[in-house]
Design a protein around this motif. Structure first.
Motif, PDB file in Angstrom:
ATOM      1  N   ASP A  15       0.668  -0.959   0.073  1.00  0.00           N
ATOM      2  CA  ASP A  15      -0.097   0.021   0.195  1.00  0.00           C
ATOM      3  C   ASP A  15       0.640   1.300   0.102  1.00  0.00           C
ATOM      4  O   ASP A  15       0.208   2.296   0.051  1.00  0.00           O
ATOM      5  CB  ASP A  15      -1.013  -0.114   1.119  1.00  0.00           C
ATOM      6  CG  ASP A  15      -2.122  -0.909   1.248  1.00  0.00           C
ATOM      7  OD1 ASP A  15      -2.207  -1.292   0.058  1.00  0.00           O
ATOM      8  OD2 ASP A  15      -2.568  -1.420   2.248  1.00  0.00           O
ATOM      9  N   VAL A  16       2.056   1.437   0.101  1.00  0.00           N
ATOM     10  CA  VAL A  16       3.272   2.318   0.058  1.00  0.00           C
ATOM     11  C   VAL A  16       3.372   2.583  -1.560  1.00  0.00           C
ATOM     12  O   VAL A  16       3.899   1.530  -2.222  1.00  0.00           O
ATOM     13  CB  VAL A  16       4.200   2.043   0.885  1.00  0.00           C
ATOM     14  CG1 VAL A  16       5.360   3.098   0.956  1.00  0.00           C
ATOM     15  CG2 VAL A  16       3.842   1.600   2.334  1.00  0.00           C
ATOM     16  N   ALA A  17       3.121   3.846  -1.856  1.00  0.00           N
ATOM     17  CA  ALA A  17       3.667   4.323  -3.227  1.00  0.00           C
ATOM     18  C   ALA A  17       4.803   4.678  -3.430  1.00  0.00           C
ATOM     19  O   ALA A  17       5.774   4.773  -4.408  1.00  0.00           O
ATOM     20  CB  ALA A  17       2.513   5.168  -3.587  1.00  0.00           C
ATOM     21  N   PHE A  18       5.329   5.526  -2.036  1.00  0.00           N
ATOM     22  CA  PHE A  18       6.879   6.144  -2.312  1.00  0.00           C
ATOM     23  C   PHE A  18       7.326   6.201  -0.866  1.00  0.00           C
ATOM     24  O   PHE A  18       6.707   6.058   0.213  1.00  0.00           O
ATOM     25  CB  PHE A  18       6.600   7.608  -2.634  1.00  0.00           C
ATOM     26  CG  PHE A  18       7.629   8.395  -2.745  1.00  0.00           C
ATOM     27  CD1 PHE A  18       8.726   8.286  -3.635  1.00  0.00           C
ATOM     28  CD2 PHE A  18       8.147   9.250  -1.627  1.00  0.00           C
ATOM     29  CE1 PHE A  18       9.673   9.111  -3.653  1.00  0.00           C
ATOM     30  CE2 PHE A  18       9.087  10.061  -1.469  1.00  0.00           C
ATOM     31  CZ  PHE A  18      10.035   9.705  -2.534  1.00  0.00           C
ATOM     32  N   VAL A  19       8.766   5.941  -0.958  1.00  0.00           N
ATOM     33  CA  VAL A  19       9.321   5.966   0.287  1.00  0.00           C
ATOM     34  C   VAL A  19      10.617   6.934   0.064  1.00  0.00           C
ATOM     35  O   VAL A  19      11.527   6.492  -1.079  1.00  0.00           O
ATOM     36  CB  VAL A  19      10.123   4.526   0.839  1.00  0.00           C
ATOM     37  CG1 VAL A  19      10.987   4.546   2.033  1.00  0.00           C
ATOM     38  CG2 VAL A  19       8.971   3.819   1.188  1.00  0.00           C
ATOM     39  N   ASP A  20      10.833   7.804   0.650  1.00  0.00           N
ATOM     40  CA  ASP A  20      12.177   8.785   0.419  1.00  0.00           C
ATOM     41  C   ASP A  20      13.299   8.341   1.108  1.00  0.00           C
ATOM     42  O   ASP A  20      13.256   7.060   1.783  1.00  0.00           O
ATOM     43  CB  ASP A  20      11.684  10.255   0.925  1.00  0.00           C
ATOM     44  CG  ASP A  20      11.701  10.339   2.430  1.00  0.00           C
ATOM     45  OD1 ASP A  20      11.727   9.348   3.221  1.00  0.00           O
ATOM     46  OD2 ASP A  20      11.353  11.368   2.915  1.00  0.00           O
ATOM     47  N   VAL A  21      14.275   8.914   0.852  1.00  0.00           N
ATOM     48  CA  VAL A  21      15.592   8.364   1.385  1.00  0.00           C
ATOM     49  C   VAL A  21      15.742   8.088   2.821  1.00  0.00           C
ATOM     50  O   VAL A  21      16.306   7.354   3.337  1.00  0.00           O
ATOM     51  CB  VAL A  21      16.793   9.485   0.752  1.00  0.00           C
ATOM     52  CG1 VAL A  21      18.144   8.887   1.471  1.00  0.00           C
ATOM     53  CG2 VAL A  21      16.890   9.188  -0.681  1.00  0.00           C
ATOM     54  N   ALA A  22      14.919   8.987   3.568  1.00  0.00           N
ATOM     55  CA  ALA A  22      14.908   9.123   5.059  1.00  0.00           C
ATOM     56  C   ALA A  22      14.228   7.608   5.556  1.00  0.00           C
ATOM     57  O   ALA A  22      14.540   6.995   6.459  1.00  0.00           O
ATOM     58  CB  ALA A  22      14.271  10.263   5.546  1.00  0.00           C
ATOM     59  N   GLY A  23      13.231   7.415   4.628  1.00  0.00           N
ATOM     60  CA  GLY A  23      12.543   6.336   4.997  1.00  0.00           C
ATOM     61  C   GLY A  23      13.300   4.937   4.856  1.00  0.00           C
ATOM     62  O   GLY A  23      13.558   3.947   5.569  1.00  0.00           O
ATOM     63  N   VAL A  24      14.110   4.769   3.532  1.00  0.00           N
ATOM     64  CA  VAL A  24      15.076   3.831   3.376  1.00  0.00           C
ATOM     65  C   VAL A  24      16.008   3.547   4.115  1.00  0.00           C
ATOM     66  O   VAL A  24      16.457   2.703   4.745  1.00  0.00           O
ATOM     67  CB  VAL A  24      15.498   4.134   2.001  1.00  0.00           C
ATOM     68  CG1 VAL A  24      16.613   2.802   1.640  1.00  0.00           C
ATOM     69  CG2 VAL A  24      14.458   3.950   0.782  1.00  0.00           C
TER      70      VAL A  24
END
Length: 57
Positions: A5-14
């Motif tokens: 359900d997650v469309a985008f993860v930014d660098v902070a999330g990764v």
């Protein structure tokens, strides 16, 4: 972690995922159905991170 359900993860999330995996005493983090760019960011920023498994879509 199941991320379908997650469309985008930014660098902070990764970064949070990678640091979690690196700080585990044993085992690994398994990410299922990641957003399309997550595996590429991991490869660029943390090549060879063997404590995280990404099961692509």
């Amino acid at each position: 972690m199941e991320l379908s359900d997650v469309a985008f993860v930014d660098v902070a999330g990764v970064t949070a995922l990678a640091l979690t995996a690196m700080n585990l005493p044993d085992g690994r983090v398994v990410v299922e159905h990641p957003p399309p760019r997550l595996p590429r960011v991991l490869d660029i920023c943390w090549p060879g991170l063997n404590r995280m498994e990404v099961a692509s879509r």
